[in-house]
Design a protein around this motif. Structure first.
Motif, PDB file in Angstrom:
ATOM      1  N   HIS A  32       0.825  -1.211   0.000  1.00 44.76           N
ATOM      2  CA  HIS A  32       0.000   0.000   0.000  1.00 44.76           C
ATOM      3  C   HIS A  32       0.864   1.268   0.000  1.00 44.76           C
ATOM      4  O   HIS A  32       0.435   2.315   0.468  1.00 44.76           O
ATOM      5  CB  HIS A  32      -0.921   0.003   1.230  1.00 44.76           C
ATOM      6  CG  HIS A  32      -1.876  -1.147   1.279  1.00 44.76           C
ATOM      7  ND1 HIS A  32      -1.521  -2.383   1.763  1.00 44.76           N
ATOM      8  CD2 HIS A  32      -3.167  -1.246   0.886  1.00 44.76           C
ATOM      9  CE1 HIS A  32      -2.554  -3.203   1.680  1.00 44.76           C
ATOM     10  NE2 HIS A  32      -3.559  -2.548   1.145  1.00 44.76           N
ATOM     11  N   LEU A  33       2.055   1.166  -0.552  1.00 44.54           N
ATOM     12  CA  LEU A  33       3.014   2.267  -0.462  1.00 44.54           C
ATOM     13  C   LEU A  33       2.541   3.527  -1.177  1.00 44.54           C
ATOM     14  O   LEU A  33       2.922   4.642  -0.799  1.00 44.54           O
ATOM     15  CB  LEU A  33       4.365   1.814  -1.037  1.00 44.54           C
ATOM     16  CG  LEU A  33       5.603   2.625  -0.654  1.00 44.54           C
ATOM     17  CD1 LEU A  33       5.755   2.732   0.857  1.00 44.54           C
ATOM     18  CD2 LEU A  33       6.852   2.002  -1.259  1.00 44.54           C
ATOM     19  N   ASP A  34       1.701   3.373  -2.194  1.00 38.95           N
ATOM     20  CA  ASP A  34       1.215   4.539  -2.934  1.00 38.95           C
ATOM     21  C   ASP A  34      -0.118   5.047  -2.380  1.00 38.95           C
ATOM     22  O   ASP A  34      -0.783   5.882  -3.003  1.00 38.95           O
ATOM     23  CB  ASP A  34       1.076   4.222  -4.423  1.00 38.95           C
ATOM     24  CG  ASP A  34       0.123   3.067  -4.687  1.00 38.95           C
ATOM     25  OD1 ASP A  34      -0.239   2.364  -3.718  1.00 38.95           O
ATOM     26  OD2 ASP A  34      -0.262   2.869  -5.856  1.00 38.95           O
ATOM     27  N   GLU A  35      -0.501   4.548  -1.195  1.00 40.19           N
ATOM     28  CA  GLU A  35      -1.737   4.983  -0.557  1.00 40.19           C
ATOM     29  C   GLU A  35      -1.417   5.780   0.712  1.00 40.19           C
ATOM     30  O   GLU A  35      -0.260   5.934   1.095  1.00 40.19           O
ATOM     31  CB  GLU A  35      -2.605   3.759  -0.210  1.00 40.19           C
ATOM     32  CG  GLU A  35      -2.972   2.905  -1.406  1.00 40.19           C
ATOM     33  CD  GLU A  35      -3.700   1.631  -1.010  1.00 40.19           C
ATOM     34  OE1 GLU A  35      -4.174   1.554   0.152  1.00 40.19           O
ATOM     35  OE2 GLU A  35      -3.774   0.701  -1.835  1.00 40.19           O
ATOM     36  N   ASP A  36      -2.471   6.266   1.343  1.00 40.59           N
ATOM     37  CA  ASP A  36      -2.305   6.980   2.604  1.00 40.59           C
ATOM     38  C   ASP A  36      -1.871   5.988   3.680  1.00 40.59           C
ATOM     39  O   ASP A  36      -2.580   5.028   3.982  1.00 40.59           O
ATOM     40  CB  ASP A  36      -3.633   7.644   2.997  1.00 40.59           C
ATOM     41  CG  ASP A  36      -3.465   8.536   4.209  1.00 40.59           C
ATOM     42  OD1 ASP A  36      -2.318   8.932   4.504  1.00 40.59           O
ATOM     43  OD2 ASP A  36      -4.475   8.831   4.868  1.00 40.59           O
ATOM     44  N   LEU A  37      -0.693   6.215   4.249  1.00 40.79           N
ATOM     45  CA  LEU A  37      -0.162   5.270   5.237  1.00 40.79           C
ATOM     46  C   LEU A  37       0.214   6.009   6.525  1.00 40.79           C
ATOM     47  O   LEU A  37       1.340   5.903   7.001  1.00 40.79           O
ATOM     48  CB  LEU A  37       1.071   4.541   4.681  1.00 40.79           C
ATOM     49  CG  LEU A  37       0.812   3.358   3.758  1.00 40.79           C
ATOM     50  CD1 LEU A  37       2.126   2.842   3.172  1.00 40.79           C
ATOM     51  CD2 LEU A  37       0.111   2.227   4.490  1.00 40.79           C
ATOM     52  N   THR A  38      -0.733   6.752   7.070  1.00 41.49           N
ATOM     53  CA  THR A  38      -0.449   7.423   8.332  1.00 41.49           C
ATOM     54  C   THR A  38      -0.242   6.381   9.417  1.00 41.49           C
ATOM     55  O   THR A  38      -0.763   5.263   9.354  1.00 41.49           O
ATOM     56  CB  THR A  38      -1.607   8.344   8.746  1.00 41.49           C
ATOM     57  OG1 THR A  38      -2.779   7.546   8.987  1.00 41.49           O
ATOM     58  CG2 THR A  38      -1.899   9.369   7.654  1.00 41.49           C
ATOM     59  N   SER A  40      -1.415   6.313  12.348  1.00 38.58           N
ATOM     60  CA  SER A  40      -2.673   5.987  13.027  1.00 38.58           C
ATOM     61  C   SER A  40      -3.481   4.967  12.228  1.00 38.58           C
ATOM     62  O   SER A  40      -4.084   4.052  12.798  1.00 38.58           O
ATOM     63  CB  SER A  40      -3.501   7.254  13.269  1.00 38.58           C
ATOM     64  OG  SER A  40      -3.797   7.898  12.044  1.00 38.58           O
ATOM     65  N   GLN A  41      -3.461   5.114  10.891  1.00 38.55           N
ATOM     66  CA  GLN A  41      -4.204   4.187  10.045  1.00 38.55           C
ATOM     67  C   GLN A  41      -3.619   2.779  10.117  1.00 38.55           C
ATOM     68  O   GLN A  41      -4.345   1.784  10.236  1.00 38.55           O
ATOM     69  CB  GLN A  41      -4.207   4.688   8.597  1.00 38.55           C
ATOM     70  CG  GLN A  41      -5.023   3.833   7.632  1.00 38.55           C
ATOM     71  CD  GLN A  41      -4.159   2.830   6.866  1.00 38.55           C
ATOM     72  OE1 GLN A  41      -3.032   3.143   6.501  1.00 38.55           O
ATOM     73  NE2 GLN A  41      -4.684   1.639   6.641  1.00 38.55           N
ATOM     74  N   VAL A  42      -2.285   2.677  10.056  1.00 35.95           N
ATOM     75  CA  VAL A  42      -1.639   1.360  10.094  1.00 35.95           C
ATOM     76  C   VAL A  42      -1.766   0.737  11.482  1.00 35.95           C
ATOM     77  O   VAL A  42      -2.035  -0.462  11.612  1.00 35.95           O
ATOM     78  CB  VAL A  42      -0.156   1.468   9.673  1.00 35.95           C
ATOM     79  CG1 VAL A  42       0.537   0.110   9.779  1.00 35.95           C
ATOM     80  CG2 VAL A  42      -0.048   2.001   8.242  1.00 35.95           C
ATOM     81  N   ALA A  43      -1.591   1.542  12.520  1.00 35.29           N
ATOM     82  CA  ALA A  43      -1.752   1.030  13.890  1.00 35.29           C
ATOM     83  C   ALA A  43      -3.168   0.499  14.093  1.00 35.29           C
ATOM     84  O   ALA A  43      -3.365  -0.573  14.681  1.00 35.29           O
ATOM     85  CB  ALA A  43      -1.439   2.127  14.893  1.00 35.29           C
ATOM     86  N   ASP A  44      -4.143   1.225  13.575  1.00 33.15           N
ATOM     87  CA  ASP A  44      -5.534   0.801  13.712  1.00 33.15           C
ATOM     88  C   ASP A  44      -5.795  -0.493  12.942  1.00 33.15           C
ATOM     89  O   ASP A  44      -6.494  -1.387  13.432  1.00 33.15           O
ATOM     90  CB  ASP A  44      -6.457   1.917  13.212  1.00 33.15           C
ATOM     91  CG  ASP A  44      -7.929   1.562  13.408  1.00 33.15           C
ATOM     92  OD1 ASP A  44      -8.344   1.412  14.563  1.00 33.15           O
ATOM     93  OD2 ASP A  44      -8.648   1.430  12.398  1.00 33.15           O
ATOM     94  N   GLY A  66       7.514   7.428  10.331  1.00 35.06           N
ATOM     95  CA  GLY A  66       7.362   8.408   9.262  1.00 35.06           C
ATOM     96  C   GLY A  66       8.583   8.476   8.362  1.00 35.06           C
ATOM     97  O   GLY A  66       8.466   8.569   7.132  1.00 35.06           O
ATOM     98  N   ARG A  67       9.748   8.429   8.963  1.00 30.25           N
ATOM     99  CA  ARG A  67      11.000   8.470   8.195  1.00 30.25           C
ATOM    100  C   ARG A  67      11.152   7.203   7.347  1.00 30.25           C
ATOM    101  O   ARG A  67      11.595   7.258   6.191  1.00 30.25           O
ATOM    102  CB  ARG A  67      12.171   8.602   9.159  1.00 30.25           C
ATOM    103  CG  ARG A  67      13.549   8.527   8.527  1.00 30.25           C
ATOM    104  CD  ARG A  67      13.843   9.756   7.697  1.00 30.25           C
ATOM    105  NE  ARG A  67      15.179   9.687   7.140  1.00 30.25           N
ATOM    106  CZ  ARG A  67      15.478   9.893   5.859  1.00 30.25           C
ATOM    107  NH1 ARG A  67      14.525  10.212   4.997  1.00 30.25           N
ATOM    108  NH2 ARG A  67      16.707   9.802   5.425  1.00 30.25           N
TER     109      ARG A  67
END
Length: 298
Positions: A32-38, A40-44, A66-67
């Protein structure tokens, strides 16, 4: 004594669970590298508390979340630039940059040159930073072009036969010693899994030899093709148990993390082999794609 053994088993299971959990996280990120990967989203998605996940992630991958995502995206952008099928503007938008200028600045900070300069340079995108240690032992990586070598080893039957998990059963003689194999030989010994003509699985371990050399009774000679290899090495463990644990962790890291996050392609028809000497243990991965066109990496 039983209590100590039980504690060791519990600790090993907890360590394995953490490794498997982080491998699953990495796989999800890569898909999912080209998607939103905040974070909070991944942790959830993985049902973690965000703060707990942030620490767990940075402790494991040795880079803040983030880095880590930024580094992956810029390297993937470099791969796509090399392919030449998309413009820098298209790639910038794909990876979350609204302006080519900001993408170019970030790319130069990470890769060392602008996207345009990279497209015209005959080099590869740098790998993600290598894990510093494996099981407390310093890890190194080298890319080499290797000539064909010949090795001769004693065949040790796989206890689980064809159901053997080759990823988990590397460094096999260190778990199941064979009197014919000197595990503490000061000279380098090569080890690999091998199928005979009947399809039976054996682990061979022994020295390199020259082609046509007369074999000692019971030894089998195998030719390992030359080609491009990524060679991992780690300081040899303090005892056989340490060697076994460290080698298996290094192999798992290389196959389940390093290969995936660096878009490598292994030659599945060639031998993936190990080697052991008095100072280091090694893993040789045959590459179809991913040989770096630059200096040796550590």
């Amino acid at each position: 004594m039983i209590g100590v053994e039980r504690e060791n088993v519990v600790r090993m299971m907890a360590e394995l669970k953490q490794i498997v959990d982080m491998e699953r996280v990495l796989q999800y990120i890569m898909e999912h590298l080209d998607e939103d990967l905040t974070i909070s989203q991944v942790a959830d998605y993985f049902q973690y508390n965000e703060a707990y996940f942030a620490k767990k992630f940075s402790d494991y991958f040795e880079i803040p979340y983030g880095r880590f995502i930024q580094m992956l995206r810029l390297r993937q952008a470099a791969h796509e630039l090399s392919e030449g099928r998309k413009s820098a503007k298209e790639i910038a938008r794909e990876y979350g940059y609204s302006e080519v200028r900001s993408f170019s600045k970030a790319f130069k900070r990470e890769i060392g040159m602008t996207p345009r300069e990279f497209q015209h340079a005959d080099i590869s995108a740098p790998d993600m930073p290598l894990r510093k240690t494996i099981n407390g032992h310093k890890l190194k990586l080298q890319y080499i072009r290797m000539d064909k070598i010949q090795m001769a080893g004693y065949p040790v039957p796989a206890r689980h036969g064809r159901k053997t998990d080759l990823l988990r059963e590397c460094a096999y003689p260190f778990e199941r010693p064979d009197d014919r194999i000197d595990l503490d030989d000061s000279k380098m010994q090569v080890g690999l899994w091998w199928h005979d003509l009947k399809g039976e699985l054996y682990y061979l371990m022994g020295p390199t030899v020259y082609e046509g050399q007369e074999m000692i009774d019971g030894m089998i000679s195998i030719g390992i093709p030359g080609g491009d290899y990524a060679v991992f090495s780690v300081e040899r463990g303090n005892d056989h148990e340490d060697v076994l644990k460290t080698q298996r962790r290094m192999v798992r890291y290389a196959m389940m993390e390093w290969e995936i996050m660096n878009w490598k392609e292994l030659d599945r028809m060639a031998f993936t082999c190990e080697a052991f000497d008095k100072n280091y243990t090694y893993l040789f991965l045959p590459l179809v794609r991913g040989m770096l066109k630059q200096e040796t990496m550590e």
